[in-house]
Design a protein around this motif. Structure first.
Motif, PDB file in Angstrom:
ATOM      1  N   UNK A 149       0.829  -1.208   0.000  1.00 33.25           N
ATOM      2  CA  UNK A 149       0.000   0.000   0.000  1.00 33.25           C
ATOM      3  C   UNK A 149       0.867   1.263   0.000  1.00 33.25           C
ATOM      4  N   UNK A 150       2.149   1.125   0.360  1.00 31.11           N
ATOM      5  CA  UNK A 150       3.046   2.289   0.381  1.00 31.11           C
ATOM      6  C   UNK A 150       3.242   2.886  -1.016  1.00 31.11           C
ATOM      7  N   UNK A 151       2.903   2.135  -2.061  1.00 33.45           N
ATOM      8  CA  UNK A 151       3.088   2.629  -3.421  1.00 33.45           C
ATOM      9  C   UNK A 151       1.956   3.562  -3.849  1.00 33.45           C
ATOM     10  N   UNK A 152       0.860   3.558  -3.103  1.00 34.97           N
ATOM     11  CA  UNK A 152      -0.341   4.275  -3.530  1.00 34.97           C
ATOM     12  C   UNK A 152      -0.507   5.593  -2.791  1.00 34.97           C
ATOM     13  N   UNK A 153      -0.763   6.662  -3.526  1.00 35.19           N
ATOM     14  CA  UNK A 153      -1.027   7.952  -2.883  1.00 35.19           C
ATOM     15  C   UNK A 153      -2.362   7.929  -2.141  1.00 35.19           C
ATOM     16  N   UNK A 154      -3.221   6.927  -2.467  1.00 40.08           N
ATOM     17  CA  UNK A 154      -4.502   6.816  -1.770  1.00 40.08           C
ATOM     18  C   UNK A 154      -4.364   5.987  -0.503  1.00 40.08           C
ATOM     19  N   UNK A 155      -3.230   5.299  -0.352  1.00 37.71           N
ATOM     20  CA  UNK A 155      -3.022   4.490   0.844  1.00 37.71           C
ATOM     21  C   UNK A 155      -2.739   5.389   2.043  1.00 37.71           C
ATOM     22  N   UNK A 156      -2.646   4.777   3.219  1.00 39.57           N
ATOM     23  CA  UNK A 156      -2.481   5.546   4.441  1.00 39.57           C
ATOM     24  C   UNK A 156      -1.027   5.752   4.802  1.00 39.57           C
ATOM     25  N   UNK A 178       5.186 -10.846  -6.119  1.00 40.92           N
ATOM     26  CA  UNK A 178       4.012 -10.893  -5.253  1.00 40.92           C
ATOM     27  C   UNK A 178       3.989  -9.608  -4.430  1.00 40.92           C
ATOM     28  N   UNK A 179       2.896  -8.870  -4.513  1.00 43.55           N
ATOM     29  CA  UNK A 179       2.706  -7.646  -3.721  1.00 43.55           C
ATOM     30  C   UNK A 179       1.729  -7.967  -2.601  1.00 43.55           C
ATOM     31  N   UNK A 180       2.086  -7.571  -1.379  1.00 37.11           N
ATOM     32  CA  UNK A 180       1.268  -7.945  -0.224  1.00 37.11           C
ATOM     33  C   UNK A 180       0.939  -6.727   0.641  1.00 37.11           C
ATOM     34  N   UNK A 181      -0.283  -6.687   1.137  1.00 41.33           N
ATOM     35  CA  UNK A 181      -0.686  -5.638   2.072  1.00 41.33           C
ATOM     36  C   UNK A 181      -1.837  -6.147   2.922  1.00 41.33           C
ATOM     37  N   UNK A 182      -1.977  -5.538   4.094  1.00 41.63           N
ATOM     38  CA  UNK A 182      -3.081  -5.906   4.981  1.00 41.63           C
ATOM     39  C   UNK A 182      -4.249  -4.956   4.831  1.00 41.63           C
TER      40      UNK A 182
END
Length: 615
Positions: A149-156, A178-182
């Motif tokens: 999620x660190x790649x997304x400007x919409x992430x926190x 493989x990209x992983x996020x919670x």
């Protein structure tokens, strides 16, 4: 992939799970993800904290030939995961700024010689020409992009350096990723896929539900006393995280909790790097340590036996709340997510949002996320249903394990109360905060009321039948529902919104929740903590509780000898199984979940000795 190859890879994965990690079966979608990765496919994985994301790339790394490159954002996370892997006999290492150049060069040589199963690196190191050239000379079996999620400007938790990771697809097109996020809503998921060139990746979305976590939100009155009552009653010996909005509040809260007799460390960006690292180390390697922190703390914390996460201030979004509370109970044992919430939190977060320099579109999205979190706080429905619904998941029945399920909330027709509250705002000129408005409604003469002659207006005294706390709840809910807004100049004055007009005119009804005042009063009283009910994550007999504490002491001694966190020796869940089953020989010890071949060889005798001496 042929069926025969699929069966063969699945058998190899399951054998690795049993031999290395000591578990007999995969959970949720782990088997499908691992099968897909072993076969060479790309994947994007959304799985809750504690759901076993790491196994989804660690097991393919052990089955496929070559080294797995794991992109991880934090030094502490790399160190913890590498420590845990080495404990189970896996050849793993990390490359980051904590190493001197000689050690770094040796690890690079190990990568090139094929001596490592996994290498953990930060994104900024991975994209350097030196490291990319090293990978060209090495046999790489997969890339794992953790905390995607660190790649997304919409992430926190946006991290600009993650944007460079798309180079992996261009430079190594045949190596699976493989990209992983919670935590990622639909918009964040789409952003991750686009920015990492994962458009063709298979998406695996596991349930966001964390059924072992009990969610509690209560009206904030005396927040520190409420927090201490909660900790002393439910977690008298347990490790936990307390989140605060400001550095000053972190320091104040940490000092106050320490004065109550607990081992407490602060963590925020105002501390020097050495102090932050030392405090985080004390928390990770200690037993029963509480860390009080800003949101700068916690991303990638692997400590599985955090038994509670408490918020003394409102997080900025549902994603942030889910991510932060998800650090509790990663081992699957019971844990608590506790929050004290008041109107001041709404005011502070909205002021921060309005004063930020973010572009209008980002502000609009952040406002939506904050409103969703406020709705979660004010709901009278099952909190878990509301939380999961936000992430697009439906829980058919109330969970029975949140405060609104355990102590159902009463709602009432609050139309008249809302009219009175809004009228008080209007007739005092929309210039005052809730304290003064409540005095007006209750007919309480003060110097301010006398000064502004507010005892002469129609609303003076019309709310004398309700307490200060009840009117505070009404105003909090009217702000949360959008009928009132708070000025952003720091004075806290309430203003009517367009939505308020139909309510004031009696054209629209308002339904409100009635705060459980008995529960609030109870939250201020610390009960005597029970030893077995607080430290051990189960109700144990006195004899079993004694064994539990002796096993923990053995684990802590072994961990200190090696300089590693206790949980990398064995998780609490494994110790609890030792208490329940009381194995007397290596064979039975080896059958316990979490006891793989390497750990049985290294620690079996020590723990068996404790069991034999105690039972």
């Amino acid at each position: 992939m042929s069926q025969a190859l699929s069966i063969k890879s699945r058998d190899a994965a399951l054998e690795t799970l049993r031999r290395v990690y000591g578990y007999d079966a995969f959970r949720g979608q782990q088997a499908g993800i691992i099968d897909h990765m072993i076969a060479g496919g790309d994947a994007m994985v959304l799985m809750p904290t504690g759901g076993g994301k790491s196994l989804c790339f660690q097991i393919p790394a052990l089955v496929r030939p070559g080294v797995a490159v794991v992109v991880s954002p934090l030094i502490a996370l790399m160190r913890d995961q590498v420590d845990a892997l080495r404990q189970v006999g896996v050849n793993a290492a990390y490359l980051n700024s904590s190493l001197d150049w000689r050690d770094a060069v040796e690890i690079e040589r190990q990568v090139e010689r094929g001596e490592l199963d996994l290498i953990y690196v930060a994104p900024e190191r991975l994209v350097t020409p030196r490291f990319l050239d090293l990978l060209e000379r090495s046999k790489v079996c997969l890339f794992a992009l953790d905390e995607a999620h660190c790649v997304s400007q919409w992430g926190h938790d946006f991290r600009p350096e993650y944007l460079q990771l798309s180079i992996l697809h261009e430079r190594f097109p045949t190596i699976p990723r493989i990209a992983l996020t919670a935590t990622a809503d639909a918009q964040t998921r789409a952003d991750i896929q686009a920015r990492l060139n994962l458009g063709d990746a298979k998406v695996f979305i596991d349930s966001f539900d964390r059924p072992n976590i009990t969610y509690r939100v209560l009206p904030k009155q005396e927040a520190k006393r409420q927090l201490w009552a909660f900790i002393k009653t439910h977690h008298a010996e347990d490790a936990g995280i307390v989140y605060c909005l400001s550095r000053a509040k972190v320091d104040e809260t940490a000092t106050w909790l320490a004065a109550q007799g607990r081992e407490v460390v602060p963590y925020h960006a105002g501390l020097d790097a050495r102090t932050r690292e030392a405090n985080q180390d004390r928390f990770i390697k200690g037993e029963g340590v509480i860390v009080v922190a800003t949101v700068a703390f916690g991303m990638g914390i692997d400590k599985p036996n955090v038994r509670f996460v408490a918020h003394l201030d409102l997080p900025k979004s549902m994603e942030a709340y889910y991510q932060e509370t998800g650090r509790a109970g990663r081992d699957g044992l019971p844990a608590d997510a506790w929050m004290a919430y008041g109107l001041s939190d709404v005011v502070a977060m909205r002021q921060m949002l309005e004063s930020s320099e973010a572009p209008p579109e980002i502000k609009r999205i952040e406002k939506h996320k904050l409103e969703a979190l406020i709705g979660f706080c004010e709901t009278a429905a099952c909190r878990r249903q509301v939380l999961l619904n936000y992430f697009g998941e439906v829980l058919p029945e109330p969970c029975g394990n949140c405060d609104t399920c355990l102590e159902p909330v009463e709602t009432f027709d609050g139309s008249i109360a809302a009219q009175k509250a809004l009228a008080a705002v209007y007739r005092t000129g929309q210039m005052f905060g809730t304290g003064h408005l409540i005095d007006v409604l209750r007919g309480t003469m003060t110097e301010k009321i006398e000064k502004f002659r507010h005892d002469q207006i129609k609303t003076f005294g019309v709310g004398a039948d309700m307490s200060k706390q009840e009117w505070g709840s009404v105003y909090r809910q009217l702000v949360a529902a959008g009928y009132l807004t708070v000025d952003h100049e720091g004075y806290g004055a309430l203003h009517l919104t367009k939505s308020a007009a139909p309510v004031l005119k009696g054209q629209q009804s308002v339904r409100l929740r009635r705060d459980n005042q008995a529960a609030v009063k109870k939250s201020l009283r610390a009960q005597r903590g029970s030893r077995s009910g607080s430290s051990a994550p189960a109700v144990l007999s006195q004899a079993d509780d004694d064994l539990w504490h002796k096993l923990k002491a053995c684990r802590l001694e072994l961990a200190r000898t090696q300089g590693v966190p206790p949980y990398v020796i064995f998780h609490d869940s494994t110790l609890l199984e030792m208490v329940r089953q009381k194995p007397r020989d290596p064979y039975r010890m080896g059958q316990l979940p979490g006891v793989g071949t390497s750990k049985l060889d290294r620690y079996g005798d020590a723990f068996l000795a404790v069991i034999r001496q105690t039972v």
